[in-house]
Design an enzyme around this catalytic site. Structure first.
Site, PDB file in Angstrom:
ATOM      1  CE  LYS A  45     -11.794 -14.153  -7.766  1.00  0.00           C
ATOM      2  NZ  LYS A  45     -11.285 -13.772  -6.448  1.00  0.00           N
ATOM      3  CB  CYS A 132      -4.709  -9.670  -5.921  1.00  0.00           C
ATOM      4  SG  CYS A 132      -5.346 -11.393  -5.603  1.00  0.00           S
TER       5      CYS A 132
HETATM    6  O1  ERO Z   1      -7.261 -14.790  -3.545  1.00  0.00           O
HETATM    7  C1  ERO Z   1      -8.275 -13.874  -4.313  1.00  0.00           C
HETATM    8  O2  ERO Z   1      -8.535 -14.378  -5.383  1.00  0.00           O
HETATM    9  C2  ERO Z   1      -8.313 -12.674  -3.984  1.00  0.00           C
HETATM   10  N1  ERO Z   1      -8.639 -12.520  -2.573  1.00  0.00           N
HETATM   11  C3  ERO Z   1      -8.898 -11.292  -1.815  1.00  0.00           C
HETATM   12  O3  ERO Z   1      -9.177 -11.239  -0.671  1.00  0.00           O
HETATM   13  N2  ERO Z   1      -8.501 -10.096  -2.646  1.00  0.00           N
HETATM   14  C4  ERO Z   1      -8.323 -10.305  -3.864  1.00  0.00           C
HETATM   15  O4  ERO Z   1      -8.190  -9.135  -4.751  1.00  0.00           O
HETATM   16  C5  ERO Z   1      -8.216 -11.720  -4.644  1.00  0.00           C
HETATM   17  C6  ERO Z   1      -7.958 -11.543  -5.879  1.00  0.00           C
HETATM   18  C7  ERO Z   1      -7.772 -10.612  -6.951  1.00  0.00           C
END
Ligand code: ERO
Length: 331
Positions: A45, A132
């Site tokens: 993640k 993000c």
């Molecule tokens: O909200 C998030 O943690 C997230 N959601 C996404 O769809 N893409 C992201 O790159 C990301 C957080 C880095």
């Protein structure tokens, strides 16, 4: 048969999870590392330096053909992921970084290289997330080309410094060179593809791009309750799932045309079956990452995709991925 390469590194299959999906905790990463599943790589993640709770729940919802999320970057922090990955040795491992500032990203890169020098952690690469869509008050860097260039300038300076130190260290050689990539947002305008590619081309050391992150900012409405379906940001969030496949394929193919074989592409977006994988590779992807469908089905999805892809390849008489990668026909 399904061998593929990012830069000089060979992977036995083209499958990897999309960062954010099935990779938050050590248990999930451990499952992705399990030999029962045919993904040959995994990625953690996106992390910040410190642990983060992320946005309030509900923050992820999935439907037949789409998902929406506004997770807000919940993660256990860089040290947790370095430690977790150091205990997983079956497959190739990538670490994803999404610092809230350039400095935070530089500090995390330092932590990775320090770890490499001290503990000789064997990770294959770093994916720097420039896209993000969900951190309130933080625009997506990938949409600001000047900012993106400045970011990458500083990041590659930093990497260069560490790599020179490593080269002087007899324990290390070129085999220890990490694959460096960036995760990009979806682009929609031809001029934006060109501007992004012009920035990316400047960086010799950039080995891959992952294209695309979720499509921000969508809004899903439930008619019955007359309400949005996730809490943060009044319901706005990043879209995934099969509805984003045409946008993902467009991004993969356009970048393949603009970057050629100089920078490899991990195609991401809308993959639910072997045919979708085939199309991503035909458009130019060297690997394919799975997000929403992995969340729905779990890591067994990789094995389903593999058998469906092999069936298509057999039917068409293709023996290797290189036989059709990037060979999309134009009319
Ligand atoms: O909200 C998030 O943690 C997230 N959601 C996404 O769809 N893409 C992201 O790159 C990301 C957080 C880095």
């Amino acid at each position: 048969m399904l061998n593929t390469k990012i830069k000089g590194t060979t992977f036995n299959t083209p499958f990897i999870n999309a960062s954010g999906c099935w990779c938050y905790s050590h248990n999930e990463l451990e499952e992705l590392n399990d030999k029962r599943y045919c993904n040959d790589a995994l990625i953690s993640k996106s992390s910040t330096f410190q642990i983060r709770d992320g946005n309030p729940e509900p923050r992820y919802k999935e439907f037949d053909n789409l998902s929406i999320n506004s997770m807000g970057l919940p993660n256990y922090g860089i040290k947790y992921y370095l430690n977790s990955l150091s205990n997983l040795n079956e497959k190739r491992k990538f670490i994803s970084l999404s610092g809230l500032s350039l400095n935070e990203n530089l500090n995390m890169i330092n932590a990775i290289y320090e770890d490499l020098l001290i503990n000789e952690t064997q990770i294959s690469g770093i994916e720097i997330n420039l896209s993000c869509p969900n951190v309130i008050g933080k625009p997506q860097i990938g949409y600001d080309f000047l900012e993106m260039e400045m970011y990458l300038d500083k990041i590659f300076d930093n990497i260069n410094t560490f790599e020179n130190r490593i080269k002087d260290n007899t324990k290390f050689n070129n085999n220890n060179e990490l694959l460096i990539g960036v995760k990009l947002p979806p682009y929609f305008d031809m001029s934006h593809f060109e501007s992004a590619a012009a920035v990316l081309r400047k960086f010799e050391r950039l080995n891959f791009i992952t294209s695309i992150n979720s499509v921000g900012n969508g809004l899903v409405i439930d008619t019955n309750s007359e309400s949005v379906v996730i809490k943060p940001k009044n319901g706005f969030g990043g879209l995934g799932g099969s509805i984003i496949k045409p946008t993902a394929l467009a991004n993969v193919h356009k970048f393949y045309q603009l970057l050629g074989d100089k920078i490899d592409i991990i195609g991401c977006g809308g993959v639910t079956n072997g045919e979708d994988v085939f199309q991503h590779i035909l458009a130019g992807a060297s690997m394919v990452s799975i997000g929403t469908e992995l969340m729905k089905k779990g890591p067994q999805i990789f094995n389903n995709l593999q058998s469906e892809l092999i069936e298509i390849m057999n039917h068409k008489g293709y023996k290797y991925i290189k036989d059709f990668r990037g060979k999309l026909k134009h009319l």
